[in-house]
Design a protein around this motif. Sequence first.
Motif, PDB file in Angstrom:
ATOM      1  N   GLY A 109      14.730  10.812   2.667  1.00 13.14           N
ATOM      2  CA  GLY A 109      14.937  10.628   1.235  1.00 13.14           C
ATOM      3  C   GLY A 109      14.178   9.470   0.610  1.00 13.14           C
ATOM      4  O   GLY A 109      14.162   9.332  -0.607  1.00 13.14           O
ATOM      5  N   GLU A 110      13.553   8.620   1.443  1.00 16.20           N
ATOM      6  CA  GLU A 110      12.825   7.489   0.868  1.00 16.20           C
ATOM      7  C   GLU A 110      11.316   7.705   0.955  1.00 16.20           C
ATOM      8  O   GLU A 110      10.825   8.260   1.936  1.00 16.20           O
ATOM      9  CB  GLU A 110      13.189   6.199   1.615  1.00 16.20           C
ATOM     10  CG  GLU A 110      14.599   5.743   1.319  1.00 16.20           C
ATOM     11  CD  GLU A 110      14.968   4.488   2.088  1.00 16.20           C
ATOM     12  OE1 GLU A 110      15.426   3.529   1.468  1.00 16.20           O
ATOM     13  OE2 GLU A 110      14.774   4.474   3.321  1.00 16.20           O
ATOM     14  N   ALA A 158      -1.868   0.635  -4.918  1.00 14.56           N
ATOM     15  CA  ALA A 158      -1.618   1.858  -5.677  1.00 14.56           C
ATOM     16  C   ALA A 158      -0.122   2.108  -5.866  1.00 14.56           C
ATOM     17  O   ALA A 158       0.292   2.632  -6.895  1.00 14.56           O
ATOM     18  CB  ALA A 158      -2.279   3.048  -4.989  1.00 14.56           C
ATOM     19  N   VAL A 159       0.692   1.738  -4.857  1.00 12.10           N
ATOM     20  CA  VAL A 159       2.134   1.984  -5.013  1.00 12.10           C
ATOM     21  C   VAL A 159       2.854   0.742  -5.542  1.00 12.10           C
ATOM     22  O   VAL A 159       4.072   0.729  -5.695  1.00 12.10           O
ATOM     23  CB  VAL A 159       2.804   2.447  -3.688  1.00 12.10           C
ATOM     24  CG1 VAL A 159       2.173   3.741  -3.221  1.00 12.10           C
ATOM     25  CG2 VAL A 159       2.715   1.375  -2.606  1.00 12.10           C
ATOM     26  N   GLY A 160       2.091  -0.312  -5.797  1.00 12.71           N
ATOM     27  CA  GLY A 160       2.658  -1.518  -6.393  1.00 12.71           C
ATOM     28  C   GLY A 160       3.429  -2.393  -5.415  1.00 12.71           C
ATOM     29  O   GLY A 160       4.304  -3.153  -5.815  1.00 12.71           O
ATOM     30  N   ALA A 161       3.097  -2.298  -4.135  1.00 15.78           N
ATOM     31  CA  ALA A 161       3.771  -3.145  -3.144  1.00 15.78           C
ATOM     32  C   ALA A 161       2.987  -4.440  -2.956  1.00 15.78           C
ATOM     33  O   ALA A 161       1.758  -4.433  -2.942  1.00 15.78           O
ATOM     34  CB  ALA A 161       3.892  -2.405  -1.821  1.00 15.78           C
ATOM     35  N   GLU A 162       3.720  -5.547  -2.810  1.00 13.50           N
ATOM     36  CA  GLU A 162       3.037  -6.841  -2.649  1.00 13.50           C
ATOM     37  C   GLU A 162       2.769  -7.109  -1.187  1.00 13.50           C
ATOM     38  O   GLU A 162       3.616  -7.649  -0.471  1.00 13.50           O
ATOM     39  CB  GLU A 162       3.898  -7.946  -3.245  1.00 13.50           C
ATOM     40  CG  GLU A 162       3.645  -8.117  -4.720  1.00 13.50           C
ATOM     41  CD  GLU A 162       4.506  -9.226  -5.267  1.00 13.50           C
ATOM     42  OE1 GLU A 162       4.530 -10.322  -4.662  1.00 13.50           O
ATOM     43  OE2 GLU A 162       5.170  -8.972  -6.288  1.00 13.50           O
ATOM     44  N   TRP A 163       1.581  -6.752  -0.753  1.00 13.89           N
ATOM     45  CA  TRP A 163       1.269  -6.855   0.673  1.00 13.89           C
ATOM     46  C   TRP A 163       0.895  -8.285   1.035  1.00 13.89           C
ATOM     47  O   TRP A 163       0.449  -9.075   0.202  1.00 13.89           O
ATOM     48  CB  TRP A 163       0.145  -5.895   1.044  1.00 13.89           C
ATOM     49  CG  TRP A 163      -1.067  -6.000   0.163  1.00 13.89           C
ATOM     50  CD1 TRP A 163      -1.263  -5.348  -1.019  1.00 13.89           C
ATOM     51  CD2 TRP A 163      -2.212  -6.803   0.387  1.00 13.89           C
ATOM     52  NE1 TRP A 163      -2.467  -5.689  -1.550  1.00 13.89           N
ATOM     53  CE2 TRP A 163      -3.078  -6.584  -0.709  1.00 13.89           C
ATOM     54  CE3 TRP A 163      -2.600  -7.672   1.394  1.00 13.89           C
ATOM     55  CZ2 TRP A 163      -4.311  -7.212  -0.811  1.00 13.89           C
ATOM     56  CZ3 TRP A 163      -3.828  -8.291   1.295  1.00 13.89           C
ATOM     57  CH2 TRP A 163      -4.669  -8.067   0.188  1.00 13.89           C
ATOM     58  N   LYS A 164       1.063  -8.619   2.310  1.00 12.99           N
ATOM     59  CA  LYS A 164       0.699  -9.937   2.828  1.00 12.99           C
ATOM     60  C   LYS A 164      -0.509  -9.776   3.739  1.00 12.99           C
ATOM     61  O   LYS A 164      -0.573  -8.833   4.511  1.00 12.99           O
ATOM     62  CB  LYS A 164       1.849 -10.511   3.664  1.00 12.99           C
ATOM     63  CG  LYS A 164       3.091 -10.826   2.872  1.00 12.99           C
ATOM     64  CD  LYS A 164       3.065 -12.292   2.459  1.00 12.99           C
ATOM     65  CE  LYS A 164       4.244 -12.656   1.571  1.00 12.99           C
ATOM     66  NZ  LYS A 164       4.417 -11.833   0.375  1.00 12.99           N
ATOM     67  N   SER A 165      -1.448 -10.726   3.650  1.00 17.17           N
ATOM     68  CA  SER A 165      -2.578 -10.635   4.576  1.00 17.17           C
ATOM     69  C   SER A 165      -2.136 -11.165   5.938  1.00 17.17           C
ATOM     70  O   SER A 165      -1.089 -11.803   6.062  1.00 17.17           O
ATOM     71  CB  SER A 165      -3.770 -11.417   4.047  1.00 17.17           C
ATOM     72  OG  SER A 165      -3.381 -12.730   3.794  1.00 17.17           O
ATOM     73  N   ILE A 223       8.289   0.771   1.521  1.00 13.24           N
ATOM     74  CA  ILE A 223       9.274   1.800   1.163  1.00 13.24           C
ATOM     75  C   ILE A 223       9.395   1.740  -0.347  1.00 13.24           C
ATOM     76  O   ILE A 223       9.786   0.710  -0.898  1.00 13.24           O
ATOM     77  CB  ILE A 223      10.629   1.525   1.825  1.00 13.24           C
ATOM     78  CG1 ILE A 223      10.463   1.517   3.353  1.00 13.24           C
ATOM     79  CG2 ILE A 223      11.657   2.583   1.396  1.00 13.24           C
ATOM     80  CD1 ILE A 223      11.733   1.185   4.114  1.00 13.24           C
ATOM     81  N   GLY A 224       9.026   2.806  -1.001  1.00 15.41           N
ATOM     82  CA  GLY A 224       8.920   2.761  -2.458  1.00 15.41           C
ATOM     83  C   GLY A 224       7.885   1.716  -2.817  1.00 15.41           C
ATOM     84  O   GLY A 224       6.773   1.744  -2.302  1.00 15.41           O
TER      85      GLY A 224
END
Length: 617
Positions: A394-395, A407-414, A426-427
């Motif tokens: 469901g997620e 693109a999905v607006g997640a704040e990634w860490k290097s 997730i989302g």
Amino acid sequence: MTPKQKKNLIRIVVAAVLMIAFEFVTLTGTAKFFLYMIPYLIVGYDILIKAARGIKNLRALDEHFLMAVATIGAIGLALYIGGDYTEAVAVMLFYQIGEFFQSYAVGKSRKNISELMDIRPDFANVETENGFEKVDPDEIEIGTEIIVKPGEKIPIDGVVIAGKSALNTIALTGESLPRDVEVGAEVVSGCVNINGVLKIRTTKLFEESTASKILDLVENASSRKSKSEEFITKFARIYTPIVVSCALSLAIIPSIITGDFATWIYRALIFLVISCPCALVISIPLTFFAGIGGASHDGILIKGSNLMETLSKVETVVMDKTGTLTQGIFDVSAVHAKDFDEKQLIHLAAHAERYSTHPIGISLRGAYPNENDNCDVEILEEIAGQGIRAKINGEIVSVGNEKLMDAVGAEWKSCYKAGTIVHVAIGAKYVGHVVISDVVKPTAQFAVEEMFSSGVKDVVMLTGDSEKVAAQVAAGLGIKNYRSELLPADKVSELEKILDAEKNSKVAFVGDGINDAPVLSRADIGIAMGAMGADAAIEAADVVIMDDNPLKIPRAIKIARKCLAIVKENIVFSIGVKILCMVLGAIGIANMWFAIFADVGVMVLAVLNAARMIFNA
Ligand code: ADP
Ligand code: MG
């Protein structure tokens, strides 16, 4: 040697012995004529028949016609002025020696190709109520379970569902190292099962399977003509009528003026013998044929003579990284979860990659041992050059690089660690990343060196991976020129830039065929590696390398260069010698023996030269 070749060899030897023996017989007049007719007919009867057939079918002007007219003319002349018949016999004799050489050389290269042809499977064992039944592989549906016993060929591509064995892939790849397979392994048709019994579920139809595809490809290769071959066909079409009319005028005009028919007819005959274009007509297709055959023996399939020609002119090799220069088998070297469980992170990533054929996907799937838990997984999309999105329990889970996270607006860490970073969200919530690292293929560095030493001026690496990984791999391989973080479409535009800059030479692109098809088809010549089983690659590429050894790239280039060098040598040599001899013949310096050398000698030398392609291609 075939029975026909043996027969021809015997004819040649018998006629040669008789011809030499008759030199010591002192006969004159018609008795001598009949005596010499014996070796002449022994060695030449089939040429005369072919010439007669040619005239009947109104396509008289071929080499059989030239030979028949020249020898009959020489015999007639000898009968008329009481001359020597040896020359006529010798013309036929040497012509046949040339033909013999040619058929031997063609036979030899056919054999090379047919060794590859040995991949044609004849049957598949299917289990029925009455035990096993041998079925025509053509009739097998996708998803059928078949049994392959030791010593049998795998008839259709599929997946092993029971059993364990080693496969001999030499007919496909040219590599003799056996490949171990067990349950779950994908197997391709044309391999020979060495020791265990394998139960396989087919994943393709017979005509879609690797063996059928390759057979098709090789069988059609020689129909795609190179420019050199087209040149020769056109050349022969204009050349023969010109030569015949020159010979006719040489026989008629000076004879009428001087009244000396014998001399000028003789010169015209010499002119005809010299003019025979067989050396070119025979040796050039033979060279390509032998080159393609020799290459396929090494597991390098070149789809046509025209591509052999392009390949020989390659000065820039553009290469994909993952799966081409590196093994494409990633080990997980670290898992960095952010407010999340590490095991759970791998778990989600593996599920998202459930059906991915990308090396990263396969590796992540391999890192999670418990695939068939009861999670509810639905794959939403796989975005080439970015990653994958799936709905898990469901997620929405996104697995991929920074571009995908953005693109999905997640704040990634290097990450400080070296390697390819696969982020997971997730989302829009970033949950961490998996660091995976790939290994450069052991032969990759040597392959790059070999490319440079075979005359390639520049090797460029294109990759969708991060700048850090790209720089490291390129430095390790001695590649100065590389571009990173490219989407598949960027690879096409980068290649186009290179194509624009290299207008005068040819650019090859080497890829593994997984999401590289557009680049493969855009390049002057597309080379697909590790093509066993990947049909997209077999279709999109011009040159197919069956295994994934990068050393085959310089090898293919070297074979092509050698092939074209031989073709050029033969063109220059045969035309040069012919023109020189024709002039000498017309002005009366060259006699019939000279003509024999010019015709058959050039042909034998050209064929021998072409044969170098077979014996040490
Ligand atoms: P390469 O040029 O090295 O062959 P690709 O164009 O196939 O690379 O992929 C470029 C990048 O896109 C990868 O380095 C990875 O970050 C990301 N990527 C592509 N496919 C996947 C996938 N199935 N799962 C995770 N990441 C992926
Ligand atoms: Mg790739």
